[in-house]
Design an enzyme around this catalytic site. Structure first.
Site, mmCIF file in Angstrom:
data_model
loop_
_atom_site.group_PDB
_atom_site.id
_atom_site.type_symbol
_atom_site.label_atom_id
_atom_site.label_comp_id
_atom_site.label_asym_id
_atom_site.label_seq_id
_atom_site.Cartn_x
_atom_site.Cartn_y
_atom_site.Cartn_z
ATOM 1 N N GLU A 24 -26.794 -9.724 -8.539
ATOM 2 C CA GLU A 24 -27.056 -8.798 -7.707
ATOM 3 C C GLU A 24 -28.628 -9.188 -6.851
ATOM 4 O OE1 GLU A 24 -24.124 -5.956 -9.092
ATOM 5 O OE2 GLU A 24 -25.538 -7.551 -10.395
ATOM 6 N N GLN B 194 -22.576 -2.281 -5.992
ATOM 7 C CA GLN B 194 -21.422 -1.653 -6.341
ATOM 8 C C GLN B 194 -21.153 0.060 -7.007
ATOM 9 O OE1 GLN B 194 -18.492 -2.916 -9.153
ATOM 10 N NE2 GLN B 194 -17.124 -4.041 -7.533
ATOM 11 N N PHE B 195 -22.739 -0.202 -7.623
ATOM 12 C CA PHE B 195 -23.271 1.232 -8.193
ATOM 13 C C PHE B 195 -24.513 1.059 -7.829
ATOM 14 C CE2 PHE B 195 -18.377 1.293 -9.639
ATOM 15 C CZ PHE B 195 -18.130 2.419 -9.640
ATOM 16 N N ALA B 196 -25.382 2.800 -7.503
ATOM 17 C CA ALA B 196 -26.754 2.315 -7.082
ATOM 18 C C ALA B 196 -26.972 1.944 -8.454
ATOM 19 C CB ALA B 196 -27.206 3.873 -6.474
ATOM 20 N N ASP B 197 -26.839 2.011 -9.106
ATOM 21 C CA ASP B 197 -27.206 2.287 -10.997
ATOM 22 C C ASP B 197 -27.583 0.825 -11.081
ATOM 23 O OD1 ASP B 197 -25.601 4.501 -12.621
ATOM 24 O OD2 ASP B 197 -24.796 4.155 -11.134
ATOM 25 N N PHE B 198 -26.582 -0.060 -10.488
ATOM 26 C CA PHE B 198 -26.418 -1.772 -10.672
ATOM 27 C C PHE B 198 -27.536 -2.187 -10.444
ATOM 28 C CE2 PHE B 198 -21.712 -2.140 -10.843
ATOM 29 C CZ PHE B 198 -22.048 -0.845 -12.063
ATOM 30 N N HIS C 119 -22.894 4.786 -14.441
ATOM 31 C CA HIS C 119 -22.508 4.742 -12.817
ATOM 32 C C HIS C 119 -22.382 5.851 -12.018
ATOM 33 C CE1 HIS C 119 -20.183 1.366 -15.288
ATOM 34 N NE2 HIS C 119 -19.746 1.398 -14.230
#
Length: 664
Positions: free
Chosen positions: A403, A425-429, A470
């Site tokens: 990222e 891919q997910f905001a968490d990442f 996630h």
């Protein structure tokens, strides 16, 4: 030290000598001024000038360089006026950053120099993005990024080199190995014999050179540049050198064994090249003295101009205005009142986002999409499915799992006038790209006037039973960061219009998309391309008993509750943009009812509701009939179990919160 002039003429050798000597003499003077208190800090490059000068001379002047704080020779070789550099170093308004940045933490588009940040590693990925722009336009250009041997220990080094190799980008990565990262020796930085050995692990070529030999540096970079352009490949260079002074002057050099200074003094790049030119008959003692005297006089005259800077004015309005680049609509602007007469189609939330992306890709041929699995697979949520067939893999790019590097590459594309949309891919990442977002994207326009035309798509939120990594709502992390714009739509029409507006905007935008809304919410969406204005809230429902100020999934929770309780006159305001906030709409919502509930899915502590509550208390107190209350999720990580997740969510306490506020 062996010098090989090859086909260089006497005039070219003298030009190299002047460019090598110039930063040395400037720096010697700056060290005097530092001791006199006329400049505040200095990172010395004495002993390393051949690397910066040789590399810069070997590139075309319109090829981007990402230097670090010991690369004065890059700035001087790109002919930056010394008087303006002096103004920069003393924090003058007339420097390159209006007094907002220190010493070499600045860039300048005219000279194709990208300003560093203190974290060092992120520079490397920006070079990837610049090189990608050249590759997409089929230009015969490279980008060059500096790092120190200490910087190679950062994850950004791995990510940037890996992306450059996988994407076959014409990038030169230049390691200045001067033996110490501040005080930590190379023996405590890495275990490989030579850093250049790492090149093979990335599938690229590499070479180790004598960083103090100006002709070897110049010739090597020139040859590597030709290689990168011809083969469209990256290249790693390790330049061996030594830092003759401290990391910065205050840190000293007591940790360095004294014999090393004696050894490297014999390898001084300026002295050795000067002796070579004298031996070759290119430089006479008379000419040498003339050049040095000319430089001394020039330095003194430039210093006079540099120190003539007027006192720094402190203008809050100007400072705030310079946080963002100027933006203007790039498509028709519609709000809900203007959408009713538009030809439209009922679309799901996810399809509206897809349509906004697709229409933007058509409108902007320089727009590049990047993300994990977004090409043939279509992304984790299938939003870009079919885009490869329509726009090609050059513009719809699968990325390695990195990222940070991809956010940096997006910024590099922006330096070269491209637009970029990156899908987390997910905001968490986003945590592993956090530094690039909050320190590079957000600050770059304020620091030296360079915009960051980047959108980061952030699939966010819970309600899907995906657990703590996630399902997080992390928008509040970024609302605290000036320079970012934070958008969070709740309807399909807003999702499309706000995404198009975000792509058209020259500033960095984090675009939050609630995953639970993707396929559960539908609505009429205008068919043609349009913008919904960023920074403007939407009144969803008019009422006079209680105002619910919310965004994202909270809008639907509030609407559902209002539909189930027609006996309560509920006013609902959808913020839509969290940074900048629409304070006018917030004030109007307070005035309409006198009772305000701030509702969001994010956790209570540190959520944006707290900031809005404080603002209302400060600016709208006279209209309040009750305390401002918040309804938010538990102060815990979001759990996996569906029942636990329901309990976690603010929705489970909405009715209780409304009753409490009405009964106050």
């Amino acid at each position: 030290m062996n010098f090989d002039r090859k086909d260089l003429s006497k005039e070219q050798l003298l030009d190299i000598y002047r460019k090598l000597l110039w930063p040395r003499m400037i720096e010697e003077k700056m060290l005097v001024l530092l001791r006199q208190g006329k400049i505040s800090k200095w990172f010395s490059g004495i002993g390393q000038e051949a690397i910066a000068v040789g590399a810069t001379m070997a590139l075309d002047k319109d090829e981007w360089i990402m230097p670090l704080h010991r690369n004065l020779g890059v700035f001087t070789t790109r002919d930056m006026p010394l008087d303006k550099l002096v103004k920069q170093w003393q924090g003058s308004r007339d420097g390159y950053s209006k007094g907002r940045e220190r010493s070499f933490h600045f860039g300048n588009k005219e000279h194709h120099i990208c300003g560093m940040i203190s974290h060092l590693g992120p520079q490397l990925a920006i070079a990837d993005g610049v090189a990608l722009a050249h590759k997409l336009r089929q230009e015969s250009k490279v980008s060059l990024a500096f790092t120190g041997e200490g910087g190679t220990s950062e994850g950004d080094f791995h990510e940037a080199l890996n992306v450059a190799a996988v994407w076959d980008l014409p990038v030169i990565f230049l390691i200045e190995n001067n033996g110490y990262g501040l005080s930590t020796p190379t023996s405590e930085q890495y275990r490989c014999i030579s850093l250049v050995d790492r090149a093979k692990g990335y599938g690229m070529e590499g070479v180790q050179v004598d960083g103090n030999n100006i002709l070897q540096m110049y010739d090597t970079i020139r040859g590597v540049r030709d290689y990168c352009i011809k083969h469209q490949k990256p290249y790693l260079i390790e330049a061996i050198t030594f830092r003759m002074r401290g990391h910065e002057e205050a840190s000293g050099t007591k940790y360095v064994p004294p014999h090393l200074f004696e050894l490297w003094k014999q390898k001084d790049p300026v002295d050795n090249f000067e002796q070579y030119l004298v031996a070759e008959g290119v430089l006479t003692e008379t000419l040498r003295d003339e050049i040095r005297q000319g430089f001394r006089e020039k330095i003194e005259s430039e210093l006079v101009k540099g120190f003539e800077a007027p006192p720094m004015p402190v203008d809050e309005e100007e400072e705030v205005n310079d946080v963002y680049a100027e933006s203007a609509p790039g498509a028709r602007v519609l709000d809900h009142s203007g959408m009713e007469d538009e030809p439209s189609t009922e679309l799901r939330f996810i399809d509206a986002i897809r349509q906004g992306l697709q229409q933007s890709m058509v409108k902007h041929p320089n727009l590049v999409l990047m993300g994990q699995d977004i090409a043939e697979y279509g992304g984790a949520f299938k939003i870009t499915e079919g885009f490869v067939q329509e726009f090609g893999k050059e513009r719809v790019r699968n990325t390695p799992i990195c990222e940070s590097a991809i956010v940096g590459a997006a910024l590099g594309l922006s330096l070269e006038g491209h637009k970029a949309v990156m899908e987390m891919q997910f905001a968490d990442f986003v945590t592993v790209g956090f530094n690039q977002i909050v320190n590079n994207l957000a600050k770059i326009h304020y620091r030296w006037g360079q915009n960051a035309d980047v959108v980061v798509r952030m699939p966010t939120g819970g309600g899907v039973g995906a657990g703590p990594f996630h399902s997080q709502s992390n928008e509040a992390w970024f609302v605290h960061t000036p320079g970012l714009k934070i958008v969070y739509p709740s309807t399909p029409a807003d999702a499309k219009g706000l995404l198009i507006a975000a792509i058209n905007d020259p500033n960095p935008v984090l675009f939050f998309e609630h995953k639970a809304l993707y396929r559960s919410v539908s609505g009429q969406v205008p068919d043609e391309i349009y913008e919904v204005p960023i920074g403007k809230a939407r009144q969803v429902r008019s009422g006079d008993e209680i105002s619910i100020i919310t965004y994202g999934s909270g809008v639907h929770w509030a609407e559902d509750y209002a539909a189930e309780h027609p006996e309560i006159s509920i006013d609902i305001l959808d913020l839509r943009t969290l940074l900048p906030l629409d304070y006018t709409a917030i004030r109007d919502a307070v005035r309409r009812t006198g009772r305000v509930l701030l509702l969001h899915e994010d956790t209570l502590t540190g959520g944006i509701g707290g900031e809005i509550a404080a603002w209302i208390a400060e600016h709208c107190f006279k209209w309040l009939d009750a305390p401002v209350m918040r309804c938010a999720s538990w102060d815990t990580p979001i759990p996996f179990n569906i029942e636990l997740e329901k309990g976690f969510m603010a929705k489970s306490r909405l009715g209780e919160s409304i009753e409490k506020l009405l009964n106050y």
